[in-house]
Design an enzyme around this catalytic site. Sequence first.
Site, PDB file in Angstrom:
ATOM      1  N   GLY A 180      37.322   0.211  30.474  1.00  0.00           N
ATOM      2  CA  GLY A 180      37.457   1.138  29.355  1.00  0.00           C
ATOM      3  C   GLY A 180      38.868   1.656  29.207  1.00  0.00           C
ATOM      4  N   GLY A 181      38.970   2.911  28.748  1.00  0.00           N
ATOM      5  CA  GLY A 181      40.273   3.518  28.528  1.00  0.00           C
ATOM      6  C   GLY A 181      41.110   3.611  29.777  1.00  0.00           C
ATOM      7  N   GLY A 415      69.048 -21.528  18.015  1.00  0.00           N
ATOM      8  CA  GLY A 415      68.825 -20.101  18.157  1.00  0.00           C
ATOM      9  C   GLY A 415      68.440 -19.708  19.568  1.00  0.00           C
ATOM     10  N   ALA A 416      67.806 -20.618  20.311  1.00  0.00           N
ATOM     11  CA  ALA A 416      67.415 -20.309  21.684  1.00  0.00           C
ATOM     12  C   ALA A 416      68.643 -20.099  22.566  1.00  0.00           C
ATOM     13  CB  ALA A 416      66.544 -21.425  22.246  1.00  0.00           C
TER      14      ALA A 416
END
Length: 525
Positions: A180-181, A415-416
């Site tokens: 859960g949380g 771009g890498a």
Amino acid sequence: MTTTSTAGGALADRLTELGRLRELAQEGPDPSGPPNASTAKGKLTARERIELLLDKGSFTEIEQLRRHRAQGFGLEAKKPYTDGVITGWGTVEGRTVFVYAHDFRIFGGALGEAHATKIHKIMDMAIAAGAPLVSLNDGAGARIQEGVSALAGYGGIFQRNTRASGVIPQISVMLGPCAGGAAYSPALTDFVFMVRETSQMFITGPDVVKAVTGEEITQNGLGGADVHAGVSGVSHFVYDDEETCLAEVRYLLSMLPQNNRDLPPVMPSSDPADRPGDRLLDLVPADGNRSYDVREVIEELVDDSDYMEVHAAWAPNLVCAFARLDGHVVGIVANQPAAMAGVLDIKASEKGARFVQFCDAFNIPIITLVDVPGFLPGVDQEHDGIIRRGAKLLYAYCNATVPRISVVLRKAYGGAYIVMDSRSIGADISLAWPTNEIAVMGAEGAANVVFRREIAAADDPEAMRAQKIQEYREELVHPYYAAERGLVDDVIDPRETRQVLCRSVAMLAAKHADLPRRKHGNPPQ
């Protein structure tokens, strides 16, 4: 005389009572029951875990006698000391560390108001003292009987996790269930350790998943250690047993500074800084199409071949690790040709970005080893957001003010190349081996684009293609093209890499760089 004797006797009685209460607090509500059940599953008690984590005899506990004050649902009849969480501080290798450990024997380690208040206090103390915080998690989530008070307790933890982010190192060690949380606190910390078979993390458990989706799955299949280490990326480190796990937490702490104002600890090294790396000549093939394991390169460069890899099973095409160079701690980011040819994809970009951000927050120099053919092409990558998610790595590097040194081992395309801490985005020192190929793309692909008309019109297209590939390579992809234009500081003999890196780290130790005044940046999401 009588008065003094009576007072002395009263104090003796009080001390006896205090000793009895402390024994009750340390033993827990039923020392013959649940602890043995936990041991049968290979689980240690909370106090045994703390003893393994901290230097022997260094632990100082606070609020040991704290008890909850909740009413209803039978809670008023069950008020054990500690309220299911042990908090305090001690040392690791002589340096202060704060810790809290859930005690699964008490309410299953579930968090109530008093339990949460103890955690809040120890977190506040860690932030104020400027020392790392380690949480040993083994709890069943919020204490249902206390309702919204328990939920508010988690809110206070999350708020403090966020306030401490980038200020002190935060480490979560998962030693049992976390549902859960409650799972969001570890997710907010810097590193998550897990133990196979005994620790699980999930927002909704297998029963809820089956009820909602019809899917049947075990707890480990849904949120076990290997799932989070290799599939989700939630866990950074995974081990087979608690003893090894806690020993590795100690090792990680030994390489981290106490807080964002300190430098990482420097350790004397018996490994000479000028040790030649002859083996590097054989490790990295000159042929860019041949694979190799970059971890062997890292072993050859760092002190005593010793390093600690982060997220080893997730996004293996990028290696992130802590190591030492001449005793100085560094963070290493390296493309891994042995996995997906070292290409950058969504997962690798996010993995690298988080690691770079951590190193920058805690004054750890970054060494980048580059051998990247580009970003991974594909419809799934584009539709899943490679642009915005790949930009996370770019943002992290551009925003980093710690010493940054990059070494192009072999190819660096498109771009890498820019993203992998190129000189153009702020690397302090950019080096390359003579085998480097820095270009927009490989010579084969470039020739097909630039000379497509000449190739198509040639009597022998294949011969013309080979000729143009060679021309492009000689003109733009030769090892010294970037150096001639000042985009690489030097082309070095691979055997001298360790020596150059050690000297560069030492030279940059006093680097200071200021970012523009702002509340905070807005990184790509």
